[in-house]
Design an enzyme around this catalytic site. Structure first.
Site, PDB file in Angstrom:
ATOM      1  N   ARG A   1     -25.623   3.189  10.474  1.00 59.32           N
ATOM      2  CA  ARG A   1     -25.985   2.463  10.002  1.00 59.32           C
ATOM      3  C   ARG A   1     -27.078   2.756   8.833  1.00 59.32           C
ATOM      4  NH1 ARG A   1     -26.288  -4.076  11.200  1.00 59.32           N
ATOM      5  NH2 ARG A   1     -27.262  -4.761   9.126  1.00 59.32           N
TER       6      ARG A   1
ATOM      7  N   GLU B   1     -24.970  -1.790  -5.345  1.00 59.81           N
ATOM      8  CA  GLU B   1     -24.516  -1.996  -4.079  1.00 59.81           C
ATOM      9  C   GLU B   1     -22.536  -0.748  -3.604  1.00 59.81           C
ATOM     10  OE1 GLU B   1     -26.667  -1.149  -1.705  1.00 59.81           O
ATOM     11  OE2 GLU B   1     -27.737  -3.096  -2.481  1.00 59.81           O
TER      12      GLU B   1
ATOM     13  N   HIS C   1     -36.752   1.675  -3.022  1.00 65.37           N
ATOM     14  CA  HIS C   1     -37.442   0.915  -2.023  1.00 65.37           C
ATOM     15  C   HIS C   1     -38.873   1.370  -2.859  1.00 65.37           C
ATOM     16  CE1 HIS C   1     -34.563  -0.621   1.677  1.00 65.37           C
ATOM     17  NE2 HIS C   1     -35.033  -1.537   0.445  1.00 65.37           N
TER      18      HIS C   1
ATOM     19  N   GLU D   1     -28.788   0.214  13.737  1.00 66.99           N
ATOM     20  CA  GLU D   1     -29.737   1.254  12.725  1.00 66.99           C
ATOM     21  C   GLU D   1     -30.607   1.906  13.160  1.00 66.99           C
ATOM     22  OE1 GLU D   1     -30.985   0.719   8.491  1.00 66.99           O
ATOM     23  OE2 GLU D   1     -31.769  -0.637   9.559  1.00 66.99           O
TER      24      GLU D   1
ATOM     25  N   LYS E   1     -28.003  -9.047  10.504  1.00 63.14           N
ATOM     26  CA  LYS E   1     -29.681  -8.911   9.917  1.00 63.14           C
ATOM     27  C   LYS E   1     -29.829 -10.056   8.947  1.00 63.14           C
ATOM     28  CE  LYS E   1     -30.025  -4.085   8.636  1.00 63.14           C
ATOM     29  NZ  LYS E   1     -30.809  -3.047   7.852  1.00 63.14           N
TER      30      LYS E   1
ATOM     31  N   HIS F   1     -33.010  -6.127  -7.563  1.00 62.05           N
ATOM     32  CA  HIS F   1     -32.963  -4.346  -6.316  1.00 62.05           C
ATOM     33  C   HIS F   1     -31.932  -3.503  -6.295  1.00 62.05           C
ATOM     34  CE1 HIS F   1     -32.245  -3.126  -2.350  1.00 62.05           C
ATOM     35  NE2 HIS F   1     -31.000  -3.569  -2.204  1.00 62.05           N
TER      36      HIS F   1
ATOM     37  N   ARG G   1     -32.339 -22.070  20.523  1.00 65.50           N
ATOM     38  CA  ARG G   1     -32.123 -20.150  20.758  1.00 65.50           C
ATOM     39  C   ARG G   1     -31.316 -20.281  20.693  1.00 65.50           C
ATOM     40  NH1 ARG G   1     -34.495 -23.111  25.193  1.00 65.50           N
ATOM     41  NH2 ARG G   1     -37.272 -22.472  25.735  1.00 65.50           N
TER      42      ARG G   1
ATOM     43  N   LYS H   1     -18.477  -1.745   5.542  1.00 58.41           N
ATOM     44  CA  LYS H   1     -19.488  -1.757   6.440  1.00 58.41           C
ATOM     45  C   LYS H   1     -19.968  -2.172   7.417  1.00 58.41           C
ATOM     46  CE  LYS H   1     -23.726  -4.011   5.857  1.00 58.41           C
ATOM     47  NZ  LYS H   1     -25.179  -5.419   5.362  1.00 58.41           N
TER      48      LYS H   1
ATOM     49  N   ASN I   1     -28.411   3.094   3.018  1.00 59.49           N
ATOM     50  CA  ASN I   1     -29.549   3.843   3.140  1.00 59.49           C
ATOM     51  C   ASN I   1     -28.999   4.330   2.117  1.00 59.49           C
ATOM     52  OD1 ASN I   1     -30.677   1.086   4.448  1.00 59.49           O
ATOM     53  ND2 ASN I   1     -31.075   3.087   6.154  1.00 59.49           N
TER      54      ASN I   1
ATOM     55  N   HIS J   1     -31.823   3.981  -1.251  1.00 61.76           N
ATOM     56  CA  HIS J   1     -32.404   3.073  -1.025  1.00 61.76           C
ATOM     57  C   HIS J   1     -33.583   3.393  -0.607  1.00 61.76           C
ATOM     58  CE1 HIS J   1     -28.976   0.382  -0.802  1.00 61.76           C
ATOM     59  NE2 HIS J   1     -30.268  -0.544  -0.417  1.00 61.76           N
TER      60      HIS J   1
HETATM   61  N1  LIG Z   1     -29.458  -9.505   5.488  1.00 62.78           N
HETATM   62  C1  LIG Z   1     -28.488  -7.850   4.811  1.00 62.78           C
HETATM   63  O1  LIG Z   1     -28.357  -7.167   5.717  1.00 62.78           O
HETATM   64  C2  LIG Z   1     -29.437  -8.054   3.645  1.00 62.78           C
HETATM   65  C3  LIG Z   1     -29.264  -7.016   2.422  1.00 62.78           C
HETATM   66  C4  LIG Z   1     -28.864  -6.754   1.503  1.00 62.78           C
HETATM   67  C5  LIG Z   1     -30.159  -7.977   0.839  1.00 62.78           C
HETATM   68  N2  LIG Z   1     -31.024  -8.551   1.441  1.00 62.78           N
HETATM   69  C6  LIG Z   1     -31.486 -10.037   0.388  1.00 62.78           C
HETATM   70  O2  LIG Z   1     -30.924 -10.629   0.111  1.00 62.78           O
HETATM   71  C7  LIG Z   1     -31.301 -10.958  -0.540  1.00 62.78           C
HETATM   72  C8  LIG Z   1     -30.819 -10.970  -2.188  1.00 62.78           C
HETATM   73  O3  LIG Z   1     -29.903 -11.265  -2.194  1.00 62.78           O
HETATM   74  P1  LIG Z   1     -29.261 -12.513  -4.189  1.00 62.78           P
HETATM   75  O4  LIG Z   1     -29.419 -10.791  -5.073  1.00 62.78           O
HETATM   76  O5  LIG Z   1     -27.699 -12.964  -2.920  1.00 62.78           O
HETATM   77  O6  LIG Z   1     -29.981 -12.894  -3.737  1.00 62.78           O
HETATM   78  P2  LIG Z   1     -30.503 -14.200  -4.583  1.00 62.78           P
HETATM   79  O7  LIG Z   1     -30.163 -15.004  -3.378  1.00 62.78           O
HETATM   80  O8  LIG Z   1     -32.131 -15.047  -4.361  1.00 62.78           O
HETATM   81  O9  LIG Z   1     -29.884 -14.913  -5.509  1.00 62.78           O
HETATM   82  C9  LIG Z   1     -30.185 -14.115  -6.883  1.00 62.78           C
HETATM   83  C10 LIG Z   1     -29.611 -15.508  -7.642  1.00 62.78           C
HETATM   84  O10 LIG Z   1     -28.664 -16.120  -8.193  1.00 62.78           O
HETATM   85  C11 LIG Z   1     -28.547 -17.485  -7.939  1.00 62.78           C
HETATM   86  N3  LIG Z   1     -26.921 -18.160  -7.653  1.00 62.78           N
HETATM   87  C12 LIG Z   1     -26.244 -17.391  -6.462  1.00 62.78           C
HETATM   88  N4  LIG Z   1     -25.175 -18.160  -6.760  1.00 62.78           N
HETATM   89  C13 LIG Z   1     -24.911 -18.198  -7.730  1.00 62.78           C
HETATM   90  C14 LIG Z   1     -24.236 -18.335  -8.310  1.00 62.78           C
HETATM   91  N5  LIG Z   1     -22.610 -18.943  -7.678  1.00 62.78           N
HETATM   92  N6  LIG Z   1     -23.081 -18.562  -8.971  1.00 62.78           N
HETATM   93  C15 LIG Z   1     -25.131 -18.935 -10.307  1.00 62.78           C
HETATM   94  N7  LIG Z   1     -26.357 -18.672 -10.051  1.00 62.78           N
HETATM   95  C16 LIG Z   1     -26.458 -18.095  -8.699  1.00 62.78           C
HETATM   96  C17 LIG Z   1     -29.430 -17.724  -7.174  1.00 62.78           C
HETATM   97  O11 LIG Z   1     -29.847 -19.265  -7.324  1.00 62.78           O
HETATM   98  C18 LIG Z   1     -30.795 -16.884  -7.351  1.00 62.78           C
HETATM   99  O12 LIG Z   1     -31.551 -17.056  -8.382  1.00 62.78           O
HETATM  100  C19 LIG Z   1     -32.542 -10.549  -0.795  1.00 62.78           C
HETATM  101  O13 LIG Z   1     -33.803 -11.141   0.187  1.00 62.78           O
HETATM  102  C20 LIG Z   1     -32.537  -9.018   0.273  1.00 62.78           C
HETATM  103  O14 LIG Z   1     -33.208  -9.078   1.066  1.00 62.78           O
HETATM  104  C21 LIG Z   1     -29.983  -9.268   2.673  1.00 62.78           C
HETATM  105 ZN   LIG Z   2     -29.501  -2.774  -0.911  1.00 64.98          ZN
END
Ligand SMILES: NC(=O)c1ccc[n+]([C@@H]2O[C@H](COP(=O)([O-])OP(=O)(O)OC[C@H]3O[C@@H](n4cnc5c(N)ncnc54)[C@H](O)[C@@H]3O)[C@@H](O)[C@H]2O)c1
Ligand SMILES: [Zn+2]
Length: 377
Positions: free
Chosen positions: A256, A202, A267, A252, A160, A280, A138, A242, A260, A263
């Site tokens: 918040r 972003e 999206h 949201e 999130k 993205h 939990r 943020k 977007n 987005h």
């Molecule tokens: N929770 C939230 O508020 C929120 C907001 C925006 C996005 N997201 C989520 O985040 C995800 C995307 O995140 P991301 O763009 O970081 O992608 P990711 O975590 O998939 O990383 C992108 C790539 O970079 C590589 N990588 C990571 N760090 C590295 C480093 N220091 N050196 C070399 N390679 C590295 C990873 O192995 C991967 O191949 C999505 O799932 C999205 O839904 C969440």
């Molecule tokens: Zn985004």
């Protein structure tokens, strides 16, 4: 929210400058955010001071075994027991299957309610690890160690967490705030250029939401990642933006939603291309251009702002043109189905000037369509 220059020292072997510490306000979770260069090896001493239990599940991107090894050594050096939990890179790992595997690994390793989970990786790891932390017994303490620019400025802040279903991205999740966020910008040195640029999209978004100095900084930003001290400052400004928004509205219902910006169309473009063609942030770059064009038509924004954004987008190799193969009907279809739209209204974010946000806008669909069409070469 200010930057507390509290002079705190991190105990570890290599002497580095004390990191900046930002404090998430209580309403945004109330935790410290350490931000610096070369601080990864200080993670253990910082977390050991706050952790309640002695064991840590270190959930990390399997591609980052070297960084994970350093984090583990640091935690072990601070007297903690570390259970390594590598996760295959890629969005496919953000699944309930992985949640079950990690929860069972935590259980079989004897992790208890007071123990903690450290998530080291990009947004994929942050969302997955965060959801495991929210769910296991939990809820256990969570530390984010973001390693992508996107994770530093966006996904590690705000609470999130979640995983994907076949039926939809991020369809299962929870709001679960970390107890520490620990960012070492040096790790961005190994991040591929395309990932850096995608995260920077972003940053461009924040720049138009905030205007002023942040927009100036972003407009004049050199090649990514850029020089260390200014980069720390840039990340801090985005995090601070943020945090201020999340403090007002964790779930949201209101402000918040401003995050977007770009987005809605973004999206739509991602969904219409099955999340394959664009990273993205690439889709968000296109979405920002759509939002700024609609802002000029419907919110009195000086149209020059769209050009300002296009220049920055171009400079960092992000797309400003929609590929001819993208099916506009599918984009428009996807807009109506977006989680953020309520079916009737698109609930778009527009700006009337940099820093002046308009929420819940609902421009006519044919004009939205035309603004997307205008992205075609
Ligand atoms: N929770 C939230 O508020 C929120 C907001 C925006 C996005 N997201 C989520 O985040 C995800 C995307 O995140 P991301 O763009 O970081 O992608 P990711 O975590 O998939 O990383 C992108 C790539 O970079 C590589 N990588 C990571 N760090 C590295 C480093 N220091 N050196 C070399 N390679 C590295 C990873 O192995 C991967 O191949 C999505 O799932 C999205 O839904 C969440
Ligand atoms: Zn985004």
């Amino acid at each position: 929210v200010g930057i507390a220059a509290d002079g705190r020292r991190v105990r570890h072997v290599n002497a580095v400058a004390a990191p900046r510490v930002l404090d998430a306000p209580a309403a945004a979770g109330g935790y410290p955010i350490h931000l610096g260069s070369g601080i990864l090896d200080g993670l253990g001493s910082v977390w050991a001071e706050r952790a309640r239990g002695g064991a840590v599940l270190l959930v990390h991107d399997a591609a980052l075994s070297e960084l994970a090894g350093r984090a583990a050594a640091s935690l072990t050096g601070a007297g903690m027991r570390v259970v390594m939990a590598p996760v295959s890179s890629g969005e496919a790992s953000k699944s309930l299957t992985e949640v079950e595997r990690l929860c069972r690994l935590a259980a079989s390793s004897g992790m208890r309610r007071a123990d903690s989970l450290v998530g080291l990786g990009g947004g994929m790891i942050g969302d997955l690890a965060g959801f495991v932390a929210a769910s296991y017994q939990r809820g256990i303490d969570l530390v984010h160690v973001p390693t992508t620019l996107l994770a530093m400025v966006d996904s590690s802040i705000g609470g999130k967490t979640g995983v994907n279903l076949v039926e939809g991205k991020n369809y299962v999740g929870a709001i679960w705030q970390p107890r520490l966020v620990y960012m070492d910008v040096d790790v961005l040195g190994s991040l591929p250029q395309r990932e850096l640029a995608s995260g920077f999209a972003e940053v461009i978004k924040y720049a138009f939401l905030e205007g002023g100095e942040l927009l100036d900084l972003v407009e004049s930003w050199p090649e990514l990642p850029g020089p260390t001290e200014p980069l720390i400052d840039l990340v801090a400004r985005c995090v601070d933006h943020k945090l201020r928004v999340v403090a007002v509205d964790e779930r949201e219902s209101g402000l918040r939603a401003s995050l977007n910006l770009g987005h809605t169309a973004g999206h739509g473009i991602e969904a219409a291309t099955d999340y394959q063609r664009y990273a993205h942030g690439e889709a968000i770059s296109l979405g920002l251009l759509v939002a700024l064009a609609l802002s000029a038509d419907h919110a009195g924004l000086d149209p020059e702002n769209r050009e300002r954004a296009a220049r920055v987008i171009r400079r960092h190799g992000l797309p400003e043109e929609l590929h001819p193969d993208v099916d506009l009907d599918r984009v428009m279809d996807a807009l109506g189905r977006d989680k953020k739209s309520d079916g009737a209204s698109l609930n778009m974010v527009l700006i009337s000037a940099p820093g002046e946000v308009i929420l819940g806008a609902d421009p006519p669909r044919d004009e939205v369509r035309r603004a997307i069409e205008e992205l075609r070469p």
